[in-house]
Design an enzyme around this catalytic site. Structure first.
Site, PDB file in Angstrom:
ATOM      1  N   ARG A  48       0.840  -1.213   0.000  1.00 17.41           N
ATOM      2  CA  ARG A  48       0.000   0.000   0.000  1.00 17.41           C
ATOM      3  C   ARG A  48       0.870   1.256   0.000  1.00 17.41           C
ATOM      4  NH1 ARG A  48      -2.853   4.030   2.637  1.00 17.41           N
ATOM      5  NH2 ARG A  48      -5.036   4.216   1.967  1.00 17.41           N
ATOM      6  N   CYS A  49       1.939   1.228   0.788  1.00 19.64           N
ATOM      7  CA  CYS A  49       2.842   2.386   0.832  1.00 19.64           C
ATOM      8  C   CYS A  49       3.441   2.691  -0.543  1.00 19.64           C
ATOM      9  CB  CYS A  49       3.979   2.134   1.811  1.00 19.64           C
ATOM     10  SG  CYS A  49       3.497   2.025   3.539  1.00 19.64           S
ATOM     11  N   MET A  50       3.694   1.651  -1.327  1.00 20.21           N
ATOM     12  CA  MET A  50       4.393   1.819  -2.609  1.00 20.21           C
ATOM     13  C   MET A  50       3.475   2.195  -3.759  1.00 20.21           C
ATOM     14  SD  MET A  50       7.242  -1.211  -2.695  1.00 20.21           S
ATOM     15  CE  MET A  50       6.029  -2.534  -2.797  1.00 20.21           C
TER      16      MET A  50
END
Length: 410
Positions: free
Chosen positions: A399-401
């Site tokens: 999700r962060c990426m």
């Protein structure tokens, strides 16, 4: 294209996503400056690139259009004056080393093609790259071991944080840490000047000039009417309040904002490192963010009697608050690491709770978090694992990426 940005949930089928392939900025990490640049370790570039390419191809295999930040930024800067303005702002915000004339560094950067310019700005400018005039001042003769005129930006592969899609608009965020402040400037120029977005008058719900920080890892779109935002180490309650007021006064679909307070520490950097939505009624959660009886501080923000007033309701149960805003009688919180104190701490450190939903009940996760992945499957979730030995060193997961640009409505 009716709306170049359209995200009304965390789980709607992902159609378009923005990524950033790790580059030279990762190789410019050294042990002496890891803390300053917000890293705990140095990824091995050839492998982290292979893992990121695998992640991108995994998304393409599921029909997702993959855009790259570095490519869009280069395509946005076609005008000569625009290039110069962008470089000026990057140098000013990057506080490029005062011992080198601003103009010298600017001329060096502008000597590159657009693609090379963007890569150079992202990768950083080392002092040994630029020939400076003969040293005639005392400060110039002082030995300075700091290797950069312009710092690298190794956190850029976490595209989730500098901006966040909210409905048909987005927030372009003021990042809390100086090492990341310049990152959202790329999205500002892309939205304003890239032909994919520039003619659509995309609403900016909160811009990067607002004085209090907010980051995309704390912004979760629960459904068309509700967003959740973490009050975290990186996101200020004042920014959440301002965003809520802007949303309530400028559009009529989003009616509630859940402000969820989480512990302010590096391990729990953003809300999405400890809590993500994986299906209509299922969420991953790191148990350590809750008190002994599952208690937390949650504040439900709604429109007040005027544009500058909010109705705020306090809740101590995440489960009950979610059921209320989502209109559900039951929902499931799936604990990272199965709730085992060792497995949950280990897998949360490697982003076991940081899942990327690409459709309802279908998520992308890191392969290393096998306890959490098994538990997700036991709850009926389709889990697509991606390689993670080097990607996980940056303390961010799938999700962060990724920054969703378009999702189907649910």
């Amino acid at each position: 294209m009716k709306h170049p940005i359209h995200v009304t949930s965390e789980i709607g089928e992902l159609q378009t996503v923005l990524l950033k392939r790790p580059g030279k900025e990762v190789e410019n990490l050294t042990p002496d400056y890891l803390q300053q640049l917000l890293f705990d370790d140095i990824p091995y570039l050839p492998i982290i690139q292979k893992e990121h390419d695998y992640f991108a191809q995994t998304l393409r295999n599921r029909g997702v259009e993959v855009l790259y930040l570095e490519k869009l930024a280069a395509e946005a800067l076609v005008d000569k004056k625009l290039r110069e303005e962008f470089v000026d702002r990057i140098l000013k915000e990057g506080q490029a080393d005062v011992n080198v004339a601003h103009q010298t560094l600017k001329e060096y950067l502008l000597s590159f093609s657009n693609e090379e310019l963007i890569q150079k700005i992202m990768g950083g400018v080392r002092k040994n790259e630029i020939e400076t005039s003969k040293k005639t001042h005392l400060y110039e003769l002082m030995e300075d071991h700091y290797p950069f005129y312009l710092d690298p930006m190794p956190n850029l592969y976490f595209t989730r944080d500098p901006a966040a899609s909210v409905g048909d608009g987005l927030t372009i965020n003021k990042m809390r840490e100086p090492a990341r402040r310049r990152e959202s400037l790329f999205m500002e120029y892309i939205i304003k000047y890239h032909p994919r977005f520039s003619s659509h008058n995309v609403p900016i719900w909160l811009d990067r000039d607002y004085k209090f920080p907010i980051e995309g890892g704390d912004e979760l779109i629960l459904n068309e009417e509700t967003i959740a935002i973490g009050v975290s180490a990186r996101t200020s309650a004042k920014a959440i309040e301002r965003l809520a007021k802007n949303l309530f006064s400028r559009q009529n679909k989003i009616k509630k904002v859940l402000a969820i307070e989480i512990p302010k520490c590096r391990a729990f950097m953003h809300l999405d490192t400890v809590f993500t939505m994986v299906d209509y009624d299922k969420f991953t959660i790191h148990p350590a963010i809750q008190g002994p009886k599952g208690n937390m501080n949650i504040y439900i923000l709604e429109k007040g009697p005027d544009e500058e007033t909010l109705k705020i309701t306090h809740s101590t149960s995440l489960m009950e608050a979610l059921k209320e805003v989502l209109g559900l009688s039951e929902l499931v919180l799936i604990p990272c690491g199965g709730g085992d104190v060792i497995a949950s701490a280990r897998e949360q450190w490697n982003d076991g709770s940081n899942t990327l939903a690409i459709a309802p009940g279908v998520v992308v996760t890191y392969d290393r978090n096998y306890v959490s992945n098994t538990l997700l499957r036991e709850h009926g979730i389709e889990v697509i694992e991606v390689l993670s030995s080097e990607l996980s060193r940056g303390r961010g997961g799938p999700r962060c990426m990724s920054m969703p640009i378009v999702r189907k409505d649910i």
